[in-house]
Design a protein around this motif. Structure first.
Motif, short mmCIF file in Angstrom:
data_model
loop_
_atom_site.label_atom_id
_atom_site.label_comp_id
_atom_site.label_asym_id
_atom_site.label_seq_id
_atom_site.Cartn_x
_atom_site.Cartn_y
_atom_site.Cartn_z
N LYS A 64 -17.48 -9.90 14.31
CA LYS A 64 -16.03 -10.02 14.17
C LYS A 64 -15.65 -10.37 12.74
N HIS A 65 -16.45 -11.20 12.08
CA HIS A 65 -16.19 -11.51 10.67
C HIS A 65 -16.40 -10.27 9.80
N VAL A 66 -17.45 -9.53 10.09
CA VAL A 66 -17.72 -8.29 9.35
C VAL A 66 -16.59 -7.29 9.58
N LEU A 67 -16.13 -7.19 10.81
CA LEU A 67 -15.04 -6.28 11.17
C LEU A 67 -13.74 -6.69 10.49
N PHE A 68 -13.47 -7.99 10.44
CA PHE A 68 -12.28 -8.49 9.76
C PHE A 68 -12.31 -8.09 8.29
N ASN A 69 -13.45 -8.25 7.63
CA ASN A 69 -13.59 -7.86 6.22
C ASN A 69 -13.43 -6.35 6.04
N PHE A 70 -13.93 -5.58 6.99
CA PHE A 70 -13.79 -4.13 6.97
C PHE A 70 -12.31 -3.74 7.01
N TYR A 71 -11.56 -4.34 7.93
CA TYR A 71 -10.14 -4.04 8.04
C TYR A 71 -9.38 -4.49 6.79
N ARG A 72 -9.77 -5.63 6.25
CA ARG A 72 -9.13 -6.13 5.04
C ARG A 72 -9.37 -5.18 3.87
N ARG A 73 -10.59 -4.68 3.75
CA ARG A 73 -10.90 -3.70 2.69
C ARG A 73 -10.06 -2.44 2.88
N GLN A 74 -9.94 -2.00 4.13
CA GLN A 74 -9.12 -0.80 4.39
C GLN A 74 -7.66 -1.03 3.99
N ASP A 75 -7.12 -2.19 4.34
CA ASP A 75 -5.73 -2.51 3.98
C ASP A 75 -5.56 -2.53 2.47
N LEU A 76 -6.51 -3.14 1.78
CA LEU A 76 -6.46 -3.22 0.32
C LEU A 76 -6.53 -1.82 -0.29
N GLU A 77 -7.42 -0.99 0.24
CA GLU A 77 -7.55 0.37 -0.28
C GLU A 77 -6.28 1.18 -0.03
N ARG A 78 -5.70 1.02 1.15
CA ARG A 78 -4.45 1.73 1.45
C ARG A 78 -3.33 1.30 0.50
N ALA A 79 -3.22 0.00 0.26
CA ALA A 79 -2.18 -0.50 -0.64
C ALA A 79 -2.41 0.02 -2.05
N TYR A 80 -3.66 0.07 -2.49
CA TYR A 80 -3.98 0.58 -3.82
C TYR A 80 -3.64 2.06 -3.93
N LEU A 81 -4.02 2.84 -2.93
CA LEU A 81 -3.72 4.27 -2.95
C LEU A 81 -2.22 4.53 -2.91
N ASP A 82 -1.50 3.68 -2.18
CA ASP A 82 -0.05 3.80 -2.13
C ASP A 82 0.54 3.52 -3.51
N ALA A 83 0.02 2.49 -4.19
CA ALA A 83 0.50 2.17 -5.54
C ALA A 83 0.19 3.32 -6.50
N LEU A 84 -0.97 3.94 -6.35
CA LEU A 84 -1.33 5.08 -7.20
C LEU A 84 -0.40 6.26 -6.97
N ALA A 85 0.00 6.46 -5.73
CA ALA A 85 0.87 7.58 -5.40
C ALA A 85 2.24 7.46 -6.08
N HIS A 86 2.62 6.23 -6.41
CA HIS A 86 3.92 6.01 -7.05
C HIS A 86 3.83 5.96 -8.57
N MET A 87 2.64 6.15 -9.11
CA MET A 87 2.46 6.13 -10.56
C MET A 87 2.74 7.52 -11.14
N PRO A 88 3.27 7.56 -12.35
CA PRO A 88 3.42 8.87 -13.00
C PRO A 88 2.03 9.51 -13.20
N GLU A 89 1.99 10.80 -13.06
CA GLU A 89 0.71 11.52 -13.12
C GLU A 89 -0.04 11.30 -14.43
N HIS A 90 0.67 11.18 -15.53
CA HIS A 90 0.00 11.05 -16.83
C HIS A 90 -0.70 9.69 -17.01
N VAL A 91 -0.40 8.70 -16.17
CA VAL A 91 -1.09 7.41 -16.29
C VAL A 91 -2.02 7.12 -15.10
N THR A 92 -2.15 8.09 -14.21
CA THR A 92 -3.03 7.91 -13.05
C THR A 92 -4.48 7.86 -13.51
#
Length: 162
Positions: A64-92
């Protein structure tokens, strides 16, 4: 029995069951297999393997601890990818830079784990967004003195982790 022998017996007796349990939770056999391995690595690298009366309950708790960390990593990755999607292409960033940044974010998240949410937010606003104490205080609705305390607390966590 030696600790490594205990883990070996635990692995042989319960790996298949744990992988099935994780597969039902995740719906993905590959992720379940990976997280089952991560669970046994955590057991193997733990301080000591306790004498187990209920090995499946013990494995479930660790998983359950390992699973919690897995979900947390997924949330962090999703948030990061979302932030990247809002960046101008020339600074990606490039794919390599993205991987490095994501790994750094995960390490930072793990480093700050256990701190109150507001302390983490203050630290991230200062370090990533470059906000001043006054701006952080306004953003979080706290005094500048509290911002300073929060940043000191986060800095101490980082310092002692090194």
């Amino acid at each position: 029995m030696q600790p490594s022998n205990t883990v070996e017996v635990l692995y042989n007796d319960h790996h298949h069951w744990l992988t099935g349990w994780l597969r039902r939770k995740l719906g993905c056999p590959q992720s379940a297999a990976d997280l089952a391995q991560d669970t046994f690595i955590r057991v193997l690298t733990g301080r000591e393997t306790p004498t187990l009366i209920e090995p499946r309950a013990f494995l479930t708790t660790v998983a359950k601890h390992v699973l919690f960390n897995f979900y947390r990593r997924q949330d962090l990755e999703r948030a990061y990818l979302d932030a990247l999607a809002h960046m101008p292409e020339h600074v990606t960033p490039s794919e390599e830079e993205r991987a490095i940044i994501l790994q750094t974010l995960m390490e930072l998240d793990q480093l700050l784990d256990g701190l109150p949410v507001q302390v983490k937010r203050a630290f991230l606003l200062a370090q990533l967004d470059g906000l001043t104490y006054a701006q952080i205080g306004a953003e979080l609705g706290i005094s500048i003195a509290t911002v300073k305390r929060h940043l000191n607390k986060a800095a101490m966590r980082c310092y002692f982790a090194l």
